[in-house]
Design an enzyme around this catalytic site. Structure first.
Site, mmCIF file in Angstrom:
data_model
loop_
_atom_site.group_PDB
_atom_site.id
_atom_site.type_symbol
_atom_site.label_atom_id
_atom_site.label_comp_id
_atom_site.label_asym_id
_atom_site.label_seq_id
_atom_site.Cartn_x
_atom_site.Cartn_y
_atom_site.Cartn_z
ATOM 1 N N ILE A 70 0.841 -1.202 0.000
ATOM 2 C CA ILE A 70 0.000 0.000 0.000
ATOM 3 C C ILE A 70 0.870 1.245 0.000
ATOM 4 O O ILE A 70 1.719 1.438 0.875
ATOM 5 C CB ILE A 70 -0.965 0.017 1.201
ATOM 6 C CG1 ILE A 70 -2.013 -1.088 1.042
ATOM 7 C CG2 ILE A 70 -1.640 1.385 1.325
ATOM 8 C CD1 ILE A 70 -3.068 -1.111 2.107
ATOM 9 N N TYR B 171 -0.167 7.918 0.870
ATOM 10 C CA TYR B 171 0.299 9.282 0.616
ATOM 11 C C TYR B 171 -0.735 10.293 1.103
ATOM 12 O O TYR B 171 -1.757 10.511 0.437
ATOM 13 C CB TYR B 171 0.537 9.494 -0.881
ATOM 14 C CG TYR B 171 1.740 8.768 -1.454
ATOM 15 C CD1 TYR B 171 2.696 8.183 -0.627
ATOM 16 C CD2 TYR B 171 1.927 8.670 -2.820
ATOM 17 C CE1 TYR B 171 3.791 7.527 -1.146
ATOM 18 C CE2 TYR B 171 3.028 8.011 -3.360
ATOM 19 C CZ TYR B 171 3.960 7.448 -2.513
ATOM 20 O OH TYR B 171 5.053 6.798 -3.036
ATOM 21 N N ILE C 138 4.431 -1.346 3.305
ATOM 22 C CA ILE C 138 3.876 0.007 3.307
ATOM 23 C C ILE C 138 4.877 0.951 2.637
ATOM 24 O O ILE C 138 6.071 0.916 2.956
ATOM 25 C CB ILE C 138 3.610 0.480 4.750
ATOM 26 C CG1 ILE C 138 2.599 -0.450 5.438
ATOM 27 C CG2 ILE C 138 3.131 1.931 4.782
ATOM 28 C CD1 ILE C 138 2.637 -0.352 6.952
ATOM 29 N N LYS C 139 4.374 1.778 1.732
ATOM 30 C CA LYS C 139 5.243 2.747 1.060
ATOM 31 C C LYS C 139 4.783 4.156 1.433
ATOM 32 O O LYS C 139 3.623 4.519 1.219
ATOM 33 C CB LYS C 139 5.172 2.553 -0.458
ATOM 34 C CG LYS C 139 6.118 3.443 -1.258
ATOM 35 C CD LYS C 139 6.179 2.960 -2.704
ATOM 36 C CE LYS C 139 7.092 3.840 -3.552
ATOM 37 N NZ LYS C 139 6.412 5.057 -4.033
ATOM 38 N N VAL C 140 5.691 4.936 2.018
ATOM 39 C CA VAL C 140 5.394 6.310 2.414
ATOM 40 C C VAL C 140 6.520 7.226 1.955
ATOM 41 O O VAL C 140 7.607 6.768 1.596
ATOM 42 C CB VAL C 140 5.223 6.448 3.952
ATOM 43 C CG1 VAL C 140 3.999 5.700 4.442
ATOM 44 C CG2 VAL C 140 6.477 5.989 4.685
#
Length: 257
Positions: A169, A172, A204-206
């Site tokens: 996910i 953003y 998780i991508k932030v």
């Protein structure tokens, strides 16, 4: 399956063997194999910004094969792209690098500053057909459509997990209640990472956070509890703490790197 990978996979005990095997496949691919660290190449810029803005500075970049060849040459952990790009390369490069199908995208032609959203552009069936290890999905915490996006991925992730696919996910934060500077503020990014963990993300991508605090109610909390955010390493540690005390993998994105 060294001790580090076994430890990470132990955090996903509720998942079936298919999901766990795909997570191991990603963790054990490329130059960082076995270290517990990941580098994933996502190529959805054409959808987000248009082909000329994304690729005209390098004419080879119009070709999907350029990007997957780059990921292979660099020894990356996985390659993520929308449906059409993966359809061009999936058969030729099957088994050479884990694929992540990005199943929703936005485009700048229909951007609305107060109504950030993305269209679902692919399915779990597409991911299985193309031999993917995971699906990727973007949510925008803070958007007027955030709850709709969360409900979309909840339904899709149930089907994906049943079929052994991992969930990545992109979380953003953006919306009319968040300033441009606040989109990367440490308290907002920590919240976004926690939301992604709560809705079942395996990875998780932030965005890499700044030391700014966006939400007024958080300023006292961070000071009272001595949450250190001055140094980048401290901010990364805080984000990892927000992702279930490091029990969920987090990827950090910074424009220009």
């Amino acid at each position: 399956m060294n001790s580090k990978i076994k430890e990470i996979i132990s955090y996903y005990d509720s998942d079936n063997p298919g999901v766990r095997s795909n997570l191991v496949k990603i963790l054990n691919h490329g130059k960082l194999a076995g270290t517990g660290h990941l580098v994933i190449l996502p190529v959805d810029q054409g959808f987000e910004h248009g082909p000329a803005k994304s690729f005209s500075m390098n004419k080879h970049a119009y070709d999907p094969e350029y990007h997957i060849s780059l990921a292979l040459e660099a020894g990356l952990s996985a390659y993520a792209a929308p449906l059409g790009m993966l359809e061009v390369v999936a058969a030729k490069y099957a088994g050479e690098i884990p694929f992540i199908l990005k199943i929703n995208s936005s485009n700048s032609l229909s951007a609305n500053s107060s109504d950030y959203d993305q269209a679902v552009t692919a399915s779990v069936e597409d991911a299985l057909r193309l031999g993917c290890s995971a699906i990727g999905f973007t949510i925008y915490p803070g958007s007027d459509r955030a709850n709709d996006m969360i409900e979309e991925i909840q339904k899709i992730s149930l089907e994906a997990k049943r079929n052994g696919l991992a969930i990545v996910i992109w979380s953003y934060p953006r919306g009319r209640g968040i300033s441009k500077k606040g989109e990367t503020a440490i308290d907002v990014i920590a919240y976004a990472a926690h939301i992604a963990a709560l809705i079942g993300a395996h990875i998780i991508k932030v965005k890499l956070p700044s030391s700014d605090l966006e939400l007024s109610e958080n300023k006292g909390v961070y000071e009272k509890n001595s949450i250190k955010v001055k140094l980048l390493a401290e901010r990364v540690h805080h984000i990892m703490s927000s992702a279930f005390a490091g029990k969920r993998m987090v990827l950090f994105f910074r424009r220009g790197i």
